[in-house]
Design an enzyme around this catalytic site. Sequence first.
Site, PDB file in Angstrom:
ATOM      1  N   CYS A  17      25.840  57.256  73.381  1.00 15.30           N
ATOM      2  CA  CYS A  17      25.750  58.672  73.019  1.00 15.30           C
ATOM      3  C   CYS A  17      27.119  59.121  72.534  1.00 15.30           C
ATOM      4  O   CYS A  17      28.135  58.776  73.144  1.00 15.30           O
ATOM      5  CB  CYS A  17      25.329  59.487  74.237  1.00 15.30           C
ATOM      6  N   HIS A  48      15.815  60.346  73.545  1.00 16.90           N
ATOM      7  CA  HIS A  48      17.240  60.558  73.846  1.00 16.90           C
ATOM      8  C   HIS A  48      17.700  61.903  73.280  1.00 16.90           C
ATOM      9  O   HIS A  48      18.329  62.711  73.991  1.00 16.90           O
ATOM     10  CB  HIS A  48      18.055  59.407  73.249  1.00 16.90           C
ATOM     11  N   GLU A  49      17.376  62.156  71.999  1.00 18.07           N
ATOM     12  CA  GLU A  49      17.860  63.398  71.372  1.00 18.07           C
ATOM     13  C   GLU A  49      17.208  64.619  71.994  1.00 18.07           C
ATOM     14  O   GLU A  49      17.866  65.640  72.216  1.00 18.07           O
ATOM     15  CB  GLU A  49      17.615  63.366  69.861  1.00 18.07           C
ATOM     16  N   HIS A  57      18.655  65.962  75.156  1.00 22.17           N
ATOM     17  CA  HIS A  57      19.820  66.838  74.999  1.00 22.17           C
ATOM     18  C   HIS A  57      19.398  68.311  74.983  1.00 22.17           C
ATOM     19  O   HIS A  57      20.153  69.181  75.427  1.00 22.17           O
ATOM     20  CB  HIS A  57      20.564  66.525  73.697  1.00 22.17           C
TER      21      HIS A  57
HETATM   22 NI    NI Z   1      23.198  61.528  72.842  1.00 23.08          NI
END
Ligand code: NI
Length: 179
Positions: A100, A142-143, A146
């Site tokens: 990341c 993953h995104e 966030h």
């Molecule tokens: Ni990330």
Amino acid sequence: MAERRVLKLGDPRLHEAASAVAEVNRPELHGLVQDLWDTMRARSGAGLAAPQIGVGLRVVVFALQFNPRYPEAEPVPETVLVNPVLRPLGEAREEGWEGCLSVPYMRGLVPRYTHLRYSGTDAYGNIIEREVSGFHARVVQHECDHLDGIIYPQRIRDLSQFGFEEELSLANRYDTRPC
Ligand code: NI
């Protein structure tokens, strides 16, 4: 537009839930998206979420071109996703190495749903609906994490599988690029 500073682990803004975008196809949104692309590309990332540049809105970008260094990671089309919704298809998960841009120089082994359906719009309001698997499914999860204030180390099940890139056996232990 411009490359922006990427917040790093420890900045409390990375753990805040982002707000929905109220109106698409606005100049400010297009500017944000351009900054996300510029910042992601400048750092050779595979994806970036608005909170990582200090903007608390539900916007992510991601893309992965075929890279001979990572032949197992199938290409992912250039995607801008606004107000995304993810729905896993089945319970199957698989472990994979992630990085990341907010956690530089590190990688960890993270379980993610193998198959999922996601929807949202692009920055112009065009509807996006896809069913994906593999690395594409991983990068979306993953995104979008966030946007809920979750950074991948929080998902690692075994912290012995988390460390510095230079200490991990690069050839064998991961095949993905930094998200
Ligand atoms: Ni990330």
